[in-house]
Design an enzyme around this catalytic site. Structure first.
Site, PDB file in Angstrom:
ATOM      1  N   THR A 103     -40.646 -58.025 -35.549  1.00 23.88           N
ATOM      2  CA  THR A 103     -40.430 -59.061 -36.568  1.00 23.88           C
ATOM      3  C   THR A 103     -41.286 -60.290 -36.244  1.00 23.88           C
ATOM      4  OG1 THR A 103     -38.185 -58.268 -36.961  1.00 23.88           O
ATOM      5  CG2 THR A 103     -38.666 -60.535 -37.633  1.00 23.88           C
ATOM      6  N   ASN A 137     -39.256 -47.363 -43.175  1.00 25.02           N
ATOM      7  CA  ASN A 137     -38.067 -47.228 -42.321  1.00 25.02           C
ATOM      8  C   ASN A 137     -36.873 -46.630 -43.051  1.00 25.02           C
ATOM      9  OD1 ASN A 137     -38.515 -49.916 -43.492  1.00 25.02           O
ATOM     10  ND2 ASN A 137     -36.426 -50.324 -42.826  1.00 25.02           N
ATOM     11  N   GLN A 149     -42.431 -47.839 -37.442  1.00 24.25           N
ATOM     12  CA  GLN A 149     -41.805 -46.510 -37.538  1.00 24.25           C
ATOM     13  C   GLN A 149     -42.810 -45.388 -37.301  1.00 24.25           C
ATOM     14  OE1 GLN A 149     -38.561 -45.860 -37.848  1.00 24.25           O
ATOM     15  NE2 GLN A 149     -37.811 -47.914 -38.323  1.00 24.25           N
ATOM     16  N   SER A 172     -43.117 -51.915 -32.041  1.00 24.33           N
ATOM     17  CA  SER A 172     -41.879 -52.341 -31.388  1.00 24.33           C
ATOM     18  C   SER A 172     -41.477 -51.304 -30.341  1.00 24.33           C
ATOM     19  CB  SER A 172     -40.784 -52.461 -32.451  1.00 24.33           C
ATOM     20  OG  SER A 172     -39.586 -52.930 -31.885  1.00 24.33           O
ATOM     21  N   HIS A 186     -38.336 -50.633 -29.074  1.00 20.15           N
ATOM     22  CA  HIS A 186     -37.047 -49.942 -29.146  1.00 20.15           C
ATOM     23  C   HIS A 186     -37.020 -48.790 -30.144  1.00 20.15           C
ATOM     24  CE1 HIS A 186     -34.948 -51.799 -32.759  1.00 20.15           C
ATOM     25  NE2 HIS A 186     -35.913 -52.680 -32.611  1.00 20.15           N
ATOM     26  N   THR A 245     -43.017 -67.189 -21.068  1.00 23.88           N
ATOM     27  CA  THR A 245     -43.062 -66.326 -19.885  1.00 23.88           C
ATOM     28  C   THR A 245     -42.799 -64.883 -20.290  1.00 23.88           C
ATOM     29  OG1 THR A 245     -42.222 -68.138 -18.542  1.00 23.88           O
ATOM     30  CG2 THR A 245     -42.015 -65.924 -17.612  1.00 23.88           C
ATOM     31  N   CYS A 263     -31.650 -52.304 -40.588  1.00 23.34           N
ATOM     32  CA  CYS A 263     -32.211 -53.628 -40.295  1.00 23.34           C
ATOM     33  C   CYS A 263     -31.569 -54.674 -41.190  1.00 23.34           C
ATOM     34  CB  CYS A 263     -33.707 -53.655 -40.536  1.00 23.34           C
ATOM     35  SG  CYS A 263     -34.594 -52.602 -39.408  1.00 23.34           S
TER      36      CYS A 263
HETATM   37  N1  PLP Z   1     -40.632 -53.020 -39.445  1.00 20.15           N
HETATM   38  C1  PLP Z   1     -39.979 -51.864 -39.602  1.00 20.15           C
HETATM   39  C2  PLP Z   1     -40.558 -50.814 -40.489  1.00 20.15           C
HETATM   40  C3  PLP Z   1     -38.763 -51.646 -38.953  1.00 20.15           C
HETATM   41  O1  PLP Z   1     -38.117 -50.496 -39.125  1.00 20.15           O
HETATM   42  C4  PLP Z   1     -38.250 -52.665 -38.118  1.00 20.15           C
HETATM   43  C5  PLP Z   1     -36.933 -52.522 -37.478  1.00 20.15           C
HETATM   44  O2  PLP Z   1     -36.073 -51.786 -37.893  1.00 20.15           O
HETATM   45  C6  PLP Z   1     -38.987 -53.844 -37.958  1.00 20.15           C
HETATM   46  C7  PLP Z   1     -40.168 -53.991 -38.647  1.00 20.15           C
HETATM   47  C8  PLP Z   1     -38.524 -54.929 -37.048  1.00 20.15           C
HETATM   48  O3  PLP Z   1     -38.668 -54.530 -35.697  1.00 20.15           O
HETATM   49  P1  PLP Z   1     -37.949 -55.341 -34.531  1.00 20.15           P
HETATM   50  O4  PLP Z   1     -36.567 -54.778 -34.424  1.00 20.15           O
HETATM   51  O5  PLP Z   1     -38.758 -55.069 -33.291  1.00 20.15           O
HETATM   52  O6  PLP Z   1     -37.973 -56.764 -34.896  1.00 20.15           O
END
Ligand code: PLP
Length: 372
Positions: free
Chosen positions: A70, A149, A177, A194, A196, A232, A315
């Site tokens: 994000t 997503n 994704q 990302s 996670h 940091t 999300c």
């Molecule tokens: N973009 C997409 C397509 C996502 O699926 C997500 C999270 O679900 C994000 C952006 C945001 O990622 P983050 O959780 O690292 O902020």
């Protein structure tokens, strides 16, 4: 619990947890301090950076770490506008983008950016002729995601980047994704990823930037990340992200084949009566977004509390917002309310997925009988 919400987040890989562990416990030094410990932490971060850059497969640029995708997306969009010439003040994006893109674009529009949000076809794909017609010499940036997503539909990112470049615009891709699941498409100037979503830790993302396309700095301070993004760095998060990226690269074919098999097993186990939302030909198969006439998906979720799946985009869950993606496909309110998303991947066992799908189908059937 059967976990079928791989688009929301993924389980941390055991190899990732192991790699992170020393950096959480004894090796706690600040990676920007000149002590031997600090330099060791910095070296570990640089190894992680190289592993992530290699796993992206992208050439001619480098990454900066961020606190999330994000943040990377906000930075890419706002920092690019900040740096732009006055006569390039237009952004083009797509109705099915993640809220990180759409909300940042709306915020920029309030500040005077001319924003165009293109519709998608009923299968979730962007009409490239429409994009060509919309482009003009005022367009600064085109922002399109590689894998959606909510519905898993893929966009032809390299072609979109080529078209954008033809009009002198930059291209940003939200590859959150896609990264670690399928090959990233070359062409974009800015790519957000990302950790996670690829079995890494939460709280860390990155922005890949083509050399020369770096956005203006938004976070000022200690000058970390070449002065582009201060703060940091966390050795444990960076090392975890690096380990997850390396593992995803090493296991790419195995993970891909596993997901393809899971998709077939899930579709068969659900049986007839379900419609897949979005293109079946152009999609990442670890995302099965389906609907069934007359089903109340929220009730399904409540009936099957030991199966973790999703109504729309996790999300945006809690936001009370209806799915903008399903609406963009042309689904009406009832169809959206009958839609669920099953997400699976590396650690999903075929049998547990089949069991879950059979129980979901039975619960949907039970609703029909009750409502009849
Ligand atoms: N973009 C997409 C397509 C996502 O699926 C997500 C999270 O679900 C994000 C952006 C945001 O990622 P983050 O959780 O690292 O902020």
């Amino acid at each position: 619990m059967i976990y079928l919400d791989y688009q929301a987040t993924t389980p941390v890989a055991p190899e990732v947890a192991k790699a992170m562990h020393p950096w959480i416990e004894d090796r706690f030094a600040n990676p920007h301090s000149p002590s031997r410990w600090g330099r060791e932490a910095e070296a570990a971060i640089e190894v992680a950076r190289k592993n992530i850059e290699q796993a992206t497969g992208l050439k001619g640029g480098s990454i900066a770490f961020t606190g999330s995708a994000t943040e990377a997306i906000n930075w890419a969009l706002k920092g690019t506008v900040e740096k732009a010439d006055k006569d390039r003040n237009r952004i083009i994006t797509v109705a099915t983008e993640h809220a990180a893109v759409l909300d940042s674009c709306e915020w920029l529009a309030e500040k005077g950016v001319d924003l165009t949000i293109l519709p998608v076809e009923p299968d979730g794909r962007l009409d490239l002729d429409l994009l060509r017609r919309e482009l003009d010499s005022r367009v600064l940036l085109v922002a399109v995601m590689q894998v959606n997503n909510e519905i898993g539909v893929t966009q032809p990112i390299s072609e979109i980047a080529h078209i954008a470049h033809g009009a002198g615009a930059l291209m940003m891709c939200d590859a959150v994704q896609a990264f670690g699941r399928i090959d990233l498409c070359g062409g974009p100037d800015l790519v957000a990823i990302s950790a996670h979503k690829i079995h890494g830790p939460k709280g860390i993302g990155a922005l890949w930037m083509r050399k020369g396309a770096e956005p203006a700095t938004l976070i000022h301070g200690g000058g970390q990340e070449r002065g582009l993004r201060s703060g940091t760095l966390s050795p444990e998060l960076c090392v975890g992200f690096g380990a997850a990226a390396k593992l995803a690269e090493e296991r790419a074919n195995r993970d891909y084949d596993h997901v393809e098999k899971l998709w077939v097993a899930a579709v068969n186990a659900l049986g007839p009566g379900w419609t897949i939302n979005g293109s079946t030909a152009h999609r990442y198969k670890g995302n099965l977004n389906i609907r069934r006439e007359g089903v109340d998906a929220a009730r399904l979720l409540a009936d099957l509390r030991d199966i973790a799946f999703s109504l729309g985009s996790a999300c945006a869950s809690g936001s009370g917002r209806p799915s903008h993606v399903l609406r963009a496909l042309g689904l009406d309110y009832r169809e959206s309310r009958s839609s669920i998303r099953l997400g699976f991947g590396r650690y999903t066992k075929q049998q547990e997925l089949v069991d879950a799908c059979k129980r979901i189908a039975a619960a949907a059937h039970a609703q029909e009988k009750l409502d009849a």
